[in-house]
Design a protein around this motif. Structure first.
Motif, PDB file in Angstrom:
ATOM      1  N   VAL A 150       0.853  -1.199   0.000  1.00  0.00           N
ATOM      2  CA  VAL A 150       0.000   0.000   0.000  1.00  0.00           C
ATOM      3  C   VAL A 150       0.888   1.249   0.000  1.00  0.00           C
ATOM      4  O   VAL A 150       1.905   1.283   0.688  1.00  0.00           O
ATOM      5  N   LYS A 151       0.475   2.239  -0.770  1.00  0.00           N
ATOM      6  CA  LYS A 151       1.252   3.478  -0.863  1.00  0.00           C
ATOM      7  C   LYS A 151       0.341   4.695  -0.662  1.00  0.00           C
ATOM      8  O   LYS A 151      -0.858   4.612  -0.969  1.00  0.00           O
ATOM      9  N   PRO A 152       0.903   5.799  -0.158  1.00  0.00           N
ATOM     10  CA  PRO A 152       0.085   7.009   0.018  1.00  0.00           C
ATOM     11  C   PRO A 152      -0.486   7.491  -1.315  1.00  0.00           C
ATOM     12  O   PRO A 152       0.168   7.386  -2.357  1.00  0.00           O
ATOM     13  N   GLY A 153      -1.695   8.004  -1.266  1.00  0.00           N
ATOM     14  CA  GLY A 153      -2.329   8.539  -2.471  1.00  0.00           C
ATOM     15  C   GLY A 153      -3.267   7.562  -3.147  1.00  0.00           C
ATOM     16  O   GLY A 153      -4.053   7.972  -4.004  1.00  0.00           O
ATOM     17  N   GLU A 154      -3.193   6.309  -2.797  1.00  0.00           N
ATOM     18  CA  GLU A 154      -4.043   5.330  -3.472  1.00  0.00           C
ATOM     19  C   GLU A 154      -5.504   5.499  -3.041  1.00  0.00           C
ATOM     20  O   GLU A 154      -5.782   5.902  -1.912  1.00  0.00           O
ATOM     21  N   SER A 155      -6.380   5.162  -3.950  1.00  0.00           N
ATOM     22  CA  SER A 155      -7.801   5.344  -3.644  1.00  0.00           C
ATOM     23  C   SER A 155      -8.369   4.112  -2.949  1.00  0.00           C
ATOM     24  O   SER A 155      -7.928   2.989  -3.191  1.00  0.00           O
ATOM     25  N   VAL A 156      -9.338   4.368  -2.089  1.00  0.00           N
ATOM     26  CA  VAL A 156      -9.981   3.299  -1.316  1.00  0.00           C
ATOM     27  C   VAL A 156     -11.450   3.256  -1.703  1.00  0.00           C
ATOM     28  O   VAL A 156     -12.122   4.289  -1.704  1.00  0.00           O
ATOM     29  N   VAL A 157     -11.907   2.085  -2.071  1.00  0.00           N
ATOM     30  CA  VAL A 157     -13.303   1.946  -2.501  1.00  0.00           C
ATOM     31  C   VAL A 157     -13.967   0.803  -1.739  1.00  0.00           C
ATOM     32  O   VAL A 157     -13.292  -0.101  -1.252  1.00  0.00           O
ATOM     33  N   ASP A 158     -15.282   0.885  -1.625  1.00  0.00           N
ATOM     34  CA  ASP A 158     -16.023  -0.290  -1.155  1.00  0.00           C
ATOM     35  C   ASP A 158     -16.821  -0.812  -2.352  1.00  0.00           C
ATOM     36  O   ASP A 158     -16.549  -0.435  -3.489  1.00  0.00           O
TER      37      ASP A 158
END
Lengths: 345, 175
Positions: A150-158
């Motif tokens: 995991v890296k900063p800036g990545e998007s998180v979705v459900d």
């Protein structure tokens, strides 16, 4: 008790001077926190990494309590809600079929046009192990970190849409700034029309929409998706729909961050994990030990035949010499026994 | 020192109790688990020991301790640094200046006194956030947090009284 019964203790020295110095230090801390946040962020990730096992253990029962308390008000509308969901589900199935057909058609058009393919996304699935809800802050903690890529800036979705972005990453935890957070700003597009806008969180459940072009009129119900501008977020992630609160357009988010237990972290840059190429022994014909009825000889002079790796107990195919012998035996047999074609007559 | 405390605590440990209570409160308030599904913001528990001991034993809760507890709250909450630190110090200044008035309150008055200090803290935080983010955040969540914290001050006050009587109370007027 903090009342008249106490005799108040007084410190020695000059308390006013001390307070003035401390106030200056606090103001410096505010400035430092804005200018040099990395140092404090590192401390936060250490904290979340250290407490992750405890949070993970507490996740189940606490979430159950939270959902129970949060859902108490919905007990009385369960039946109507269920009917509504059934109807919605039926409609969604139709849309799913339509989407699948359109997806295939789009792929064919892209092949015909030799168009640049959309970037494929890799994802990491993570549990939500904590939520921080402060007046000016809306974050959550996930149980995936650098160890999971995991890296900063990545998007998180459900499963419904985008929830937020990763802003801090520990070894095995990550902090997500939700779309509703006061400091959240993401580029979005309003469809149809591909109207560029900025989705600005303000700690309310419906973030604000600021269109970049003046004079653009939005309509209630239009779809909001990520625009992909800047290359940090993938384009086309569903975010919400346009609503009007009486004074300005806002976004009704599709995803409910307070209910999400499992989320996906999308990585735009990392190639998706590919399944391993099957070995020859994994192929169904070989694995099943099925022999071809007619062997076609390889006539290409440049072709190199790679011997198959067969599993134990599977008979290898016949060699060229064995084939010749088999053909000769067949001819010899044909002289004495009628062929099926001859038999038919 | 031991006879002052009336217990076997060393002087430094006994005098560190208010600060440690603040640290514990900050940790509890910032355990990022929501029991109410995010309906209300987390209460500002760390402010309770600051207010309480700033009134009754300011020597055990000096301004640097209030600053440190505010900074700890900032650190653990995941927000920008310094917001609660500055808010705690501003409230501390008010309580310090009006200590006689605040300490004279009893019963419900004591809760109202805490409420007033809490409002100052929240207003300060609101203004700092507005200044640092260059936009006014909605005031509702700040008020909601203040109300939640004030409601929790009822049981919190009993607990702080217990700690004070049990571990510190014996020497409260010796300074």
């Amino acid at each position: 008790m903090a009342n008249g019964t106490w005799k108040i203790a007084r410190g020695k020295g000059s308390p006013q001077l001390s307070i003035a110095i401390v106030a200056v230090l606090a103001a410096v801390l505010v400035v430092l926190g804005r200018a040099q946040s990395t140092l404090f962020d590192r401390a936060r990730t250490y904290f979340s990494d250290a407490t992750a096992p405890m949070l993970e253990a507490a996740r189940g029962p606490v979430n159950a309590i939270g959902h129970w308390v949060g859902g108490m008000g919905q007990i009385f509308v369960v039946y109507s809600e269920n009917q509504k969901l059934k109807e919605e589900n039926a409609k969604l199935r139709q849309w799913q079929n339509a989407a699948l057909v359109l997806e295939q058609r789009l792929k064919r058009y892209q092949l015909l046009l030799n168009a640049v393919q959309d970037p494929t996304l890799s994802s990491v699935t993570a549990h939500v192990i904590g939520r921080a809800n402060r007046p000016f802050l809306d974050t959550m903690i996930l149980d995936a970190g650098k160890n999971q890529g995991v890296k900063p800036g990545e998007s998180v979705v459900d499963d419904r849409g985008m929830i937020g972005r990763i802003y801090l990453v520990g070894q095995h935890t990550a902090w997500v700034v939700l779309l509703t957070d006061l400091s959240s700003r993401i580029p979005v597009a309003v469809e149809p029309g591909h109207i560029q806008a900025i989705l600005s969180g303000d700690n309310t459940t419906a973030p604000g929409l600021e269109t970049s072009r003046p004079g653009v009129v939005l309509k209630i119900g239009q779809q909001i998706v990520t625009s992909g501008d800047g290359g940090l977020l993938p384009a086309g992630l569903p975010v919400g729909t346009v609503t009007w609160n009486g004074s300005e357009f806002r976004a009704a988010l599709l995803a409910d961050a307070t209910e999400a237990d499992d989320v996906r972290i999308l990585d735009l840059r990392q190639a998706p994990e590919q399944p391993p190429t099957p070995a020859a022994g994994d192929l169904p014909v070989v694995a099943g030990g099925i022999q071809p009825l007619v062997q076609t000889p390889n006539t290409s002079p440049n072709a190199q035949v790679k011997p198959l790796q067969l599993p134990a107990g599977v008979a290898p195919p016949l060699s060229q010499q064995q084939m010749e012998q088999a053909k000769a035996a067949a001819k010899a047999g044909a002289a004495t026994a009628p062929t099926p074609a001859e038999d038919d007559h | 020192m031991n006879d002052r405390l009336g217990f076997s605590f060393s002087g430094s440990l006994g005098s560190a109790i208010p600060f440690l209570c603040g640290v514990l409160a900050a940790i509890i308030a910032n355990v990022p688990i929501s029991f109410l599904g995010g309906l209300v913001p987390s209460p500002l528990l760390a402010f309770m020991p600051v207010y309480f001991w700033c009134l009754v034993r300011p020597d055990l809760m000096p301004a640097p301790a209030a600053l440190a507890l505010g900074a700890l709250d900032d650190l653990l909450s995941g927000g920008a640094m310094g917001i609660w630190a500055l808010s705690f110090v501003v409230s501390y200044t008010l309580i310090d200046r009006e200590r006689d008035a605040f300490a004279g309150l009893s019963g419900l008055g004591a809760i109202i006194g805490f409420g007033a200090a809490m409002l100052v803290t929240e207003v300060t935080a609101f203004l700092v956030v507005a200044a640092t983010h260059a936009t006014f955040p909605p005031a509702g969540p700040f008020l909601l947090q203040a109300v939640t914290t004030i409601l929790l001050y009822f049981p919190g006050l009993s607990l702080l009284n217990l700690v004070h009587h049990r571990f510190i109370g014996a020497l409260r007027s010796d300074f």
